[in-house]
Design a protein around this motif. Sequence first.
Motif, PDB file in Angstrom:
ATOM      1  N   GLY A 150       0.772  -1.235   0.000  1.00 45.98           N
ATOM      2  CA  GLY A 150       0.000   0.000   0.000  1.00 45.98           C
ATOM      3  C   GLY A 150       0.806   1.290   0.000  1.00 45.98           C
ATOM      4  N   CYS A 151       2.099   1.217  -0.267  1.00 45.76           N
ATOM      5  CA  CYS A 151       2.918   2.434  -0.151  1.00 45.76           C
ATOM      6  C   CYS A 151       2.618   3.412  -1.291  1.00 45.76           C
TER       7      CYS A 151
ATOM      8  N   ILE B 187       3.718   5.937  -6.788  1.00 44.93           N
ATOM      9  CA  ILE B 187       4.153   7.077  -7.605  1.00 44.93           C
ATOM     10  C   ILE B 187       5.355   6.665  -8.459  1.00 44.93           C
ATOM     11  N   VAL B 188       6.267   5.879  -7.879  1.00 46.23           N
ATOM     12  CA  VAL B 188       7.423   5.377  -8.647  1.00 46.23           C
ATOM     13  C   VAL B 188       6.946   4.528  -9.820  1.00 46.23           C
TER      14      VAL B 188
ATOM     15  N   ILE C  69       0.097   5.974  -9.404  1.00 46.65           N
ATOM     16  CA  ILE C  69      -0.423   7.286  -8.971  1.00 46.65           C
ATOM     17  C   ILE C  69       0.378   8.344  -9.727  1.00 46.65           C
ATOM     18  N   PRO C  70      -0.314   9.260 -10.426  1.00 48.77           N
ATOM     19  CA  PRO C  70       0.417  10.283 -11.196  1.00 48.77           C
ATOM     20  C   PRO C  70       1.093  11.306 -10.294  1.00 48.77           C
TER      21      PRO C  70
ATOM     22  N   ILE D 183      11.872  14.343  -2.702  1.00 47.33           N
ATOM     23  CA  ILE D 183      12.897  13.542  -3.378  1.00 47.33           C
ATOM     24  C   ILE D 183      12.911  12.176  -2.706  1.00 47.33           C
ATOM     25  N   ILE D 184      12.710  11.135  -3.484  1.00 46.01           N
ATOM     26  CA  ILE D 184      12.618   9.781  -2.910  1.00 46.01           C
ATOM     27  C   ILE D 184      13.527   8.813  -3.661  1.00 46.01           C
ATOM     28  N   PRO D 185      14.007   7.774  -2.943  1.00 43.77           N
ATOM     29  CA  PRO D 185      14.682   6.686  -3.660  1.00 43.77           C
ATOM     30  C   PRO D 185      13.617   5.819  -4.316  1.00 43.77           C
TER      31      PRO D 185
END
Length: 113
Positions: free
Chosen positions: A2-3, A8-9, A13-14, A40-42
Amino acid sequence: MGCIFCKIVSGEIPSDKVYEDEKILAFRDLNPEAPQHVLIIPKVHLTSISEATDEHIELLGYMQIKIAEIAKKLGVDQSGFRIVANTGDEGGQTVHHLHYHLLGGRFMQWPPG
Ligand code: 5GP
Ligand code: ZN
């Protein structure tokens, strides 16, 4: 799983992307707290900085350097900006996928409260 940020990655999810490469993604926060507010995400799922181990040293160093590039792209590198990683409950983390907030375009108060 459910993350939200993993979704998004994957594109499920846009998001309003600012920067992307094979390791990281940067996109605009849905509820901006500043004129420039980017997350900013890995791309790999890592819950928070608390879960980071020696195997993440390269990735985390990479993120810091790319944040500097993204700040330049947003035009806040000279005026200044703030990077924040809310961590855990008392740190105010609501999405449990490591992310740095990049906030700029206005004066940032300190202490944050
Ligand atoms: P935290 O509170 O965990 O430090 O930050 C999570 C951030 O993610 C919040 O600033 C929130 O506005 C943002 N956010 C939550 N869901 C979404 C989403 O689906 N899309 C985008 N672009 N931002 C989101
Ligand atoms: Zn995730």
